[in-house]
Design a protein around this motif. Sequence first.
Motif, mmCIF file in Angstrom:
data_model
loop_
_atom_site.group_PDB
_atom_site.id
_atom_site.type_symbol
_atom_site.label_atom_id
_atom_site.label_comp_id
_atom_site.label_asym_id
_atom_site.label_seq_id
_atom_site.Cartn_x
_atom_site.Cartn_y
_atom_site.Cartn_z
ATOM 1 N N LEU A 120 1.098 -1.099 -0.119
ATOM 2 C CA LEU A 120 -0.109 0.000 -0.116
ATOM 3 C C LEU A 120 0.778 0.897 -0.213
ATOM 4 N N PHE A 123 2.157 1.334 -3.886
ATOM 5 C CA PHE A 123 1.211 2.215 -4.746
ATOM 6 C C PHE A 123 0.653 3.651 -4.642
ATOM 7 N N GLY A 124 0.628 3.584 -2.916
ATOM 8 C CA GLY A 124 0.086 4.952 -2.664
ATOM 9 C C GLY A 124 1.147 5.809 -3.033
ATOM 10 N N ALA A 183 -3.463 4.969 -4.379
ATOM 11 C CA ALA A 183 -3.188 3.068 -4.718
ATOM 12 C C ALA A 183 -3.976 3.306 -5.643
#
Length: 376
Positions: A120, A123-124, A183
């Motif tokens: 997370l 991707f965030g 994300a």
Amino acid sequence: SILLTAAAFFAAIACKITAIILLPVIFLSFVVKTTSRDCCSNVKMLFFTLTIFLFATPCFLFLFHPFLFLDFPVFWKETLAQLQMSQSAFTFPYTLQYVNTPAYLYFLKDIFFYGAGPLLTIFGFAGILYGTVSVFRRGPFINHKSLFLVCFFFCLYFLVTGRSAVKFMRYLLPLYPLLAVFAAIFLAKISEKLNFKIFRILYSVFCTLSLLFALNFLTIYTQPHSRVTASEWILQNIPQGSILAEEHWDDKLPLLGGEKFNYEELALYEPDTESKWQKINQQLARSDYIILTSNRLYIPLQKMSDCKNLPAGRCYTKTANYYKRLFRGTLGFQKVAEFSVNPWFNWNFPDLSPFAPDESFTVYDHPKVIIFKKML
């Protein structure tokens, strides 16, 4: 909407003064809202909006934070103390853990390993980077106004808070929901570039591993708290009337039944003077047990032994040596019990590792309790 914005803002201020960081975002939202009008209308609308906002200020402040008006000197004194803490990790004993910790990187470490989790986090932040770049490519005041404001808040909050001298994990909690949103934005962008089947596999892996990370973290709270378990052991194994040496600024054990024992409070945060150690040595001579209820003291104080690079009174060479001797068993006390709670898949780093978790976990959520008994 202006009054609702003012009410929400001052309600946040009443909770924590650092919500003042929202003020530039609110002002920018007013500017963005008027960009579709002609120049003259823009100025008039912005002036009207700011006027209403400013006139609403005292009303909502008094409604949500009457103490500010009733005893402003105390409010101001406490506020200055908190501002001082954000500038220096030496302000309070419990902030010494952040001495010499790197700005931004310390927060990123906590987010990556213990907060949002690796996937997370990756991707965030990829999503916030993509969102920021795409907004400026297409014109922040023409398209994607909401995305522009969210990106602006995320970057502003991280840049300002990330450089604080004190780095409690909770300081970045406002960014965690946004990490999830960004994300999702990044995954949506990836879906446009990949074959649907491949993307579905990637999406399934992302969701599964993120869920496993969260569930693994939650297993900490399905087990008895280590201080509860340690308290039960103390009541069952340590004779009544024994003298227990405990560290100041930390919890005293047992949680219940403490009246059955006598206590010596070791003031280890005090400067390393001869009088400090004369008193502590006398206390240790009287004590039957030493109980460390967390790593609140022994982690930061062992790191603060380079006197050349530390302010006066904040070098703990003798204290660091005391802990080394205690853990080695050469102080005259032997470890007889240890209690800790870890997730099912334990990835915790050693206590003195730069990747070790913040004290937000190791002092409160799942502290390691260590009990030493005097050797006869």
